[in-house]
Motif scaffolding. Structure first.
Motif, PDB file in Angstrom:
ATOM      1  N   VAL A  85     -18.445 -73.363 -10.526  1.00  0.00           N
ATOM      2  CA  VAL A  85     -17.713 -72.301  -9.816  1.00  0.00           C
ATOM      3  C   VAL A  85     -16.366 -72.045 -10.482  1.00  0.00           C
ATOM      4  CG1 VAL A  85     -16.660 -71.647  -7.606  1.00  0.00           C
ATOM      5  CG2 VAL A  85     -18.904 -72.741  -7.634  1.00  0.00           C
ATOM      6  N   VAL A  86     -15.705 -73.112 -10.952  1.00  0.00           N
ATOM      7  CA  VAL A  86     -14.457 -72.947 -11.706  1.00  0.00           C
ATOM      8  C   VAL A  86     -14.713 -72.088 -12.940  1.00  0.00           C
ATOM      9  CG1 VAL A  86     -12.753 -74.156 -13.149  1.00  0.00           C
ATOM     10  CG2 VAL A  86     -13.354 -75.072 -10.902  1.00  0.00           C
ATOM     11  N   GLY A  87     -15.835 -72.349 -13.635  1.00  0.00           N
ATOM     12  CA  GLY A  87     -16.195 -71.556 -14.811  1.00  0.00           C
ATOM     13  C   GLY A  87     -16.438 -70.100 -14.463  1.00  0.00           C
ATOM     14  N   LEU A  88     -17.097 -69.847 -13.325  1.00  0.00           N
ATOM     15  CA  LEU A  88     -17.315 -68.474 -12.874  1.00  0.00           C
ATOM     16  C   LEU A  88     -15.991 -67.769 -12.599  1.00  0.00           C
ATOM     17  CD1 LEU A  88     -20.290 -69.007 -10.356  1.00  0.00           C
ATOM     18  CD2 LEU A  88     -20.430 -68.065 -12.672  1.00  0.00           C
ATOM     19  N   GLU A  89     -15.063 -68.479 -11.950  1.00  0.00           N
ATOM     20  CA  GLU A  89     -13.739 -67.906 -11.668  1.00  0.00           C
ATOM     21  C   GLU A  89     -12.988 -67.604 -12.957  1.00  0.00           C
ATOM     22  OE1 GLU A  89     -11.956 -70.874  -9.214  1.00  0.00           O
ATOM     23  OE2 GLU A  89     -12.859 -70.132  -7.358  1.00  0.00           O
ATOM     24  N   LEU A  90     -13.085 -68.529 -13.899  1.00  0.00           N
ATOM     25  CA  LEU A  90     -12.425 -68.339 -15.193  1.00  0.00           C
ATOM     26  C   LEU A  90     -12.947 -67.092 -15.904  1.00  0.00           C
ATOM     27  CD1 LEU A  90     -12.196 -71.932 -16.701  1.00  0.00           C
ATOM     28  CD2 LEU A  90     -10.307 -70.324 -16.515  1.00  0.00           C
ATOM     29  N   LYS A  91     -14.278 -66.967 -15.951  1.00  0.00           N
ATOM     30  CA  LYS A  91     -14.866 -65.817 -16.645  1.00  0.00           C
ATOM     31  C   LYS A  91     -14.489 -64.511 -15.953  1.00  0.00           C
ATOM     32  CE  LYS A  91     -19.063 -63.891 -18.612  1.00  0.00           C
ATOM     33  NZ  LYS A  91     -20.486 -64.079 -18.960  1.00  0.00           N
ATOM     34  N   ARG A  92     -14.520 -64.525 -14.610  1.00  0.00           N
ATOM     35  CA  ARG A  92     -14.151 -63.309 -13.871  1.00  0.00           C
ATOM     36  C   ARG A  92     -12.715 -62.909 -14.152  1.00  0.00           C
ATOM     37  NH1 ARG A  92     -11.571 -63.326  -9.297  1.00  0.00           N
ATOM     38  NH2 ARG A  92     -12.307 -65.393  -8.671  1.00  0.00           N
ATOM     39  N   GLU A  93     -11.819 -63.885 -14.169  1.00  0.00           N
ATOM     40  CA  GLU A  93     -10.408 -63.585 -14.432  1.00  0.00           C
ATOM     41  C   GLU A  93     -10.208 -63.073 -15.856  1.00  0.00           C
ATOM     42  OE1 GLU A  93      -7.671 -63.623 -12.453  1.00  0.00           O
ATOM     43  OE2 GLU A  93      -8.996 -63.980 -10.768  1.00  0.00           O
ATOM     44  N   ILE A  94     -10.958 -63.628 -16.804  1.00  0.00           N
ATOM     45  CA  ILE A  94     -10.832 -63.207 -18.206  1.00  0.00           C
ATOM     46  C   ILE A  94     -11.423 -61.810 -18.415  1.00  0.00           C
ATOM     47  CG2 ILE A  94     -11.624 -63.694 -20.566  1.00  0.00           C
ATOM     48  CD1 ILE A  94     -11.476 -66.705 -19.805  1.00  0.00           C
ATOM     49  N   VAL A  95     -12.547 -61.538 -17.734  1.00  0.00           N
ATOM     50  CA  VAL A  95     -13.229 -60.252 -17.911  1.00  0.00           C
ATOM     51  C   VAL A  95     -12.510 -59.115 -17.198  1.00  0.00           C
ATOM     52  CG1 VAL A  95     -15.353 -58.975 -17.354  1.00  0.00           C
ATOM     53  CG2 VAL A  95     -15.498 -61.271 -18.314  1.00  0.00           C
ATOM     54  N   ALA A  96     -12.105 -59.361 -15.938  1.00  0.00           N
ATOM     55  CA  ALA A  96     -11.552 -58.242 -15.164  1.00  0.00           C
ATOM     56  C   ALA A  96     -10.422 -58.642 -14.224  1.00  0.00           C
ATOM     57  CB  ALA A  96     -12.668 -57.575 -14.355  1.00  0.00           C
ATOM     58  N   GLY A  97      -9.882 -59.847 -14.361  1.00  0.00           N
ATOM     59  CA  GLY A  97      -8.838 -60.292 -13.455  1.00  0.00           C
ATOM     60  C   GLY A  97      -7.467 -60.337 -14.105  1.00  0.00           C
ATOM     61  N   GLU A  98      -6.645 -61.244 -13.593  1.00  0.00           N
ATOM     62  CA  GLU A  98      -5.262 -61.356 -14.068  1.00  0.00           C
ATOM     63  C   GLU A  98      -5.175 -61.791 -15.521  1.00  0.00           C
ATOM     64  OE1 GLU A  98      -2.117 -60.703 -12.545  1.00  0.00           O
ATOM     65  OE2 GLU A  98      -3.558 -59.529 -11.415  1.00  0.00           O
ATOM     66  N   LEU A  99      -6.183 -62.477 -16.016  1.00  0.00           N
ATOM     67  CA  LEU A  99      -6.146 -62.965 -17.394  1.00  0.00           C
ATOM     68  C   LEU A  99      -6.733 -61.958 -18.382  1.00  0.00           C
ATOM     69  CD1 LEU A  99      -7.228 -66.679 -16.809  1.00  0.00           C
ATOM     70  CD2 LEU A  99      -4.931 -65.706 -16.841  1.00  0.00           C
ATOM     71  N   SER A 100      -7.169 -60.793 -17.869  1.00  0.00           N
ATOM     72  CA  SER A 100      -7.728 -59.769 -18.760  1.00  0.00           C
ATOM     73  C   SER A 100      -6.631 -58.921 -19.404  1.00  0.00           C
ATOM     74  CB  SER A 100      -8.687 -58.853 -17.984  1.00  0.00           C
ATOM     75  OG  SER A 100      -7.994 -58.160 -16.960  1.00  0.00           O
ATOM     76  N   ASN A 101      -5.477 -58.862 -18.755  1.00  0.00           N
ATOM     77  CA  ASN A 101      -4.331 -58.131 -19.296  1.00  0.00           C
ATOM     78  C   ASN A 101      -3.396 -59.125 -19.969  1.00  0.00           C
ATOM     79  OD1 ASN A 101      -1.529 -57.020 -19.287  1.00  0.00           O
ATOM     80  ND2 ASN A 101      -2.520 -55.234 -18.353  1.00  0.00           N
ATOM     81  N   VAL A 102      -3.229 -59.000 -21.268  1.00  0.00           N
ATOM     82  CA  VAL A 102      -2.459 -59.982 -22.044  1.00  0.00           C
ATOM     83  C   VAL A 102      -1.035 -60.118 -21.522  1.00  0.00           C
ATOM     84  CG1 VAL A 102      -1.571 -60.579 -24.324  1.00  0.00           C
ATOM     85  CG2 VAL A 102      -3.857 -59.594 -24.103  1.00  0.00           C
ATOM     86  N   ARG A 103      -0.405 -59.001 -21.242  1.00  0.00           N
ATOM     87  CA  ARG A 103       0.989 -59.017 -20.772  1.00  0.00           C
ATOM     88  C   ARG A 103       1.105 -59.744 -19.426  1.00  0.00           C
ATOM     89  NH1 ARG A 103       6.283 -58.720 -22.409  1.00  0.00           N
ATOM     90  NH2 ARG A 103       7.584 -57.970 -20.703  1.00  0.00           N
ATOM     91  N   LYS A 104       0.201 -59.411 -18.480  1.00  0.00           N
ATOM     92  CA  LYS A 104       0.229 -60.043 -17.167  1.00  0.00           C
ATOM     93  C   LYS A 104      -0.149 -61.522 -17.256  1.00  0.00           C
ATOM     94  CE  LYS A 104      -0.774 -56.101 -14.141  1.00  0.00           C
ATOM     95  NZ  LYS A 104      -1.750 -55.544 -13.165  1.00  0.00           N
ATOM     96  N   ALA A 105      -1.040 -61.830 -18.180  1.00  0.00           N
ATOM     97  CA  ALA A 105      -1.557 -63.199 -18.275  1.00  0.00           C
ATOM     98  C   ALA A 105      -0.555 -64.173 -18.889  1.00  0.00           C
ATOM     99  CB  ALA A 105      -2.844 -63.209 -19.091  1.00  0.00           C
ATOM    100  N   MET A 106       0.407 -63.666 -19.655  1.00  0.00           N
ATOM    101  CA  MET A 106       1.292 -64.548 -20.406  1.00  0.00           C
ATOM    102  C   MET A 106       2.140 -65.460 -19.514  1.00  0.00           C
ATOM    103  SD  MET A 106       0.486 -64.347 -23.445  1.00  0.00           S
ATOM    104  CE  MET A 106       1.734 -65.528 -23.969  1.00  0.00           C
ATOM    105  N   LEU A 107       2.607 -64.937 -18.377  1.00  0.00           N
ATOM    106  CA  LEU A 107       3.459 -65.764 -17.507  1.00  0.00           C
ATOM    107  C   LEU A 107       2.691 -66.941 -16.906  1.00  0.00           C
ATOM    108  CD1 LEU A 107       6.360 -66.054 -16.459  1.00  0.00           C
ATOM    109  CD2 LEU A 107       5.633 -64.820 -14.397  1.00  0.00           C
ATOM    110  N   PRO A 108       1.538 -66.718 -16.226  1.00  0.00           N
ATOM    111  CA  PRO A 108       0.808 -67.887 -15.709  1.00  0.00           C
ATOM    112  C   PRO A 108       0.288 -68.813 -16.805  1.00  0.00           C
ATOM    113  CG  PRO A 108      -0.457 -65.850 -15.371  1.00  0.00           C
ATOM    114  CD  PRO A 108       0.920 -65.460 -15.787  1.00  0.00           C
ATOM    115  N   ILE A 109      -0.030 -68.258 -17.986  1.00  0.00           N
ATOM    116  CA  ILE A 109      -0.480 -69.103 -19.100  1.00  0.00           C
ATOM    117  C   ILE A 109       0.659 -70.000 -19.569  1.00  0.00           C
ATOM    118  CG2 ILE A 109      -1.167 -69.087 -21.534  1.00  0.00           C
ATOM    119  CD1 ILE A 109      -2.896 -66.647 -20.920  1.00  0.00           C
TER     120      ILE A 109
END
Length: 443
Positions: A85-109
């Motif tokens: 389920v963690v993997g599913l959440e990760l993929k969803r975030e990378i494909v269309a979530g907060e981690l899909s936008n590089v600028r938005k993703a940089m702070l939590p990363i």
């Protein structure tokens, strides 16, 4: 016209409402922790610990296969579902979530990286050599369920952007924990079984590219093939679970506009094929229309989200509580203080989580903003960021999991668990009070 209600509806309604609440999973997990602690310090504490040492497996032609203790089945079997389920959440975030936008993703990363590196550095500074050295991965982890559970206790006062930030941070943190397990807590690799595991992963990938949407197809190959091969290879099953999750299709077969148009047509046909409102059964034509509605609905939902939606309650309300019951039971009434601090494991884990998380998350976030790599979400200040960092110091589930991998010595495991519990409780309380005070002012 109101729907007819049956007695079973009144029974199911409170449970359905409970499972839909974001904080309910954290509440059940918290209760499980308390129960485990009570059992471990009760007159039946020996039976409690011995229960999880019983072994079972499979036998074929007189030879045992996959014979593990109950504790190992929970940590390697049930927790593989959690990591799936963690993997599913990760993929969803990378494909269309907060981690899909590089600028938005940089702070939590950036925050997550700081929240992993600084705790590990603090632990290593206090435990530089010996078996205790291998526990450096323990304070790196954040328990996403408990951290978000505490945050949701504050209700709608907390801006959505703040909740999203903590969620993204915890997900990146989970990815970091998975990588740490893969590269540093795996040994005695069987490359033949590993190759077989990757062959099954390739089958899942090919199925994805060919448009296979059957959940049964991915479940059979993922569990029977990937999970079994990886666990026999010596690489932890959690890695197999995350890799299998990344093979699940994340695209839809029918776009939203087309789906809406089709459903309207189906409903129109369904309404006009109703011969008589008084007849309680459906006609064959109506059954066919409803089958089309069900089929189109499935095509409009990505298999990834369908699985995540279906499995998240099972993970939150069954798997994580069972894991807590099996791993959170620390017998403290017979612990001698000098033995507890005979090494720096407890102090290293405690300070790593409580101090390292705050310094790492706040420091790396501030640095990312100053370097213009990222920007703070709306209404986020250094004070609220500190509160979130304290919530991230709740390292319960993942930290306990890594503890089982890091140590074989029971005394070191106990010391690590004490450090996890103390840091998680203090961090959770301080984080709640800081955020509660902060967002009371913004109302």
């Amino acid at each position: 016209m109101k729907l007819k209600k049956y007695p079973i509806d009144r029974i199911k309604r409170p449970f359905a409402k409970l499972m839909q609440e974001e904080k309910s999973g954290a509440l059940v997990l918290g209760v499980s922790i308390i129960i485990a602690f009570i059992l471990a310090n009760s007159p039946i504490h020996e039976q409690y610990h011995q229960f999880f040492e019983h072994e079972f497996g499979f036998y074929f032609d007189g030879s045992p296969y996959l014979e593990y203790s109950i504790s190992e089945w929970i940590n390697d079997g049930l927790m593989a579902i959690f990591f799936f389920v963690v993997g599913l959440e990760l993929k969803r975030e990378i494909v269309a979530g907060e981690l899909s936008n590089v600028r938005k993703a940089m702070l939590p990363i950036a925050a997550a990286i700081g929240g992993m590196l600084v705790p590990a550095a603090i632990y290593l500074a206090l435990n530089p050599t010996g078996e205790v050295h291998s526990g450096w991965g323990i304070p790196m982890a954040t328990d996403i369920a408990l951290a978000l559970g505490v945050l949701y206790l504050l209700g709608n006062r907390v801006p959505l952007a703040i909740k999203v930030f903590l969620t993204a941070l915890a997900i990146v943190d989970d990815l970091g924990a998975v990588l740490v397990i893969a590269f540093f807590y795996t040994s005695n690799i069987s490359f033949l079984n590993l190759a077989i595991g990757f062959a099954f992963l390739l089958m899942m990938f090919i199925g994805n590219r060919m448009g296979v949407r059957s959940i049964i197809y991915y479940a059979l190959i993922g569990i029977v093939g990937v999970w079994t091969a990886f666990i026999l290879s010596g690489i932890h099953a959690t890695i197999a679970a995350v890799l299998a999750a990344f093979m699940i299709p994340a695209n839809v077969r029918i776009k939203e506009t087309i789906y809406i148009s089709r459903i309207k047509k189906h409903l129109f046909r369904f309404k006009n094929t109703d011969p008589d409102d008084l007849i309680p059964t459906l006609t064959n034509k109506q059954l066919h229309i409803l089958e089309r509605v069900s089929l189109d609905t499935k095509k409009a939902i990505p298999p990834l989200q369908r699985l995540e939606h279906a499995m998240t309650p099972f993970v939150n309300f069954i798997i994580l509580p069972i894991f807590a019951l099996a791993n959170a039971g620390v017998t403290v009434f017979n612990i001698e203080i000098d033995k507890l601090f005979s090494t720096n494991v407890a102090i290293g884990v405690g300070l790593g989580l409580l101090v390292g998380k705050v310094v790492g998350i706040v420091g790396f976030s501030w640095l990312a903003v100053k370097l213009n790599i990222a920007s703070f979400p709306k209404l986020m200040t250094l004070k609220s960021l500190t509160g979130l960092a304290l919530l991230a110091s709740i390292g319960f589930t993942m930290s306990l999991f890594i503890t089982q991998l890091a140590f074989t010595h029971e005394e070191f495991k106990t010391q690590a668990k004490i450090g996890i519990f103390i840091a998680s409780i203090i961090g959770g309380l301080l984080g709640y009070f800081i955020l509660n005070k902060q967002f009371k002012k913004t109302i």
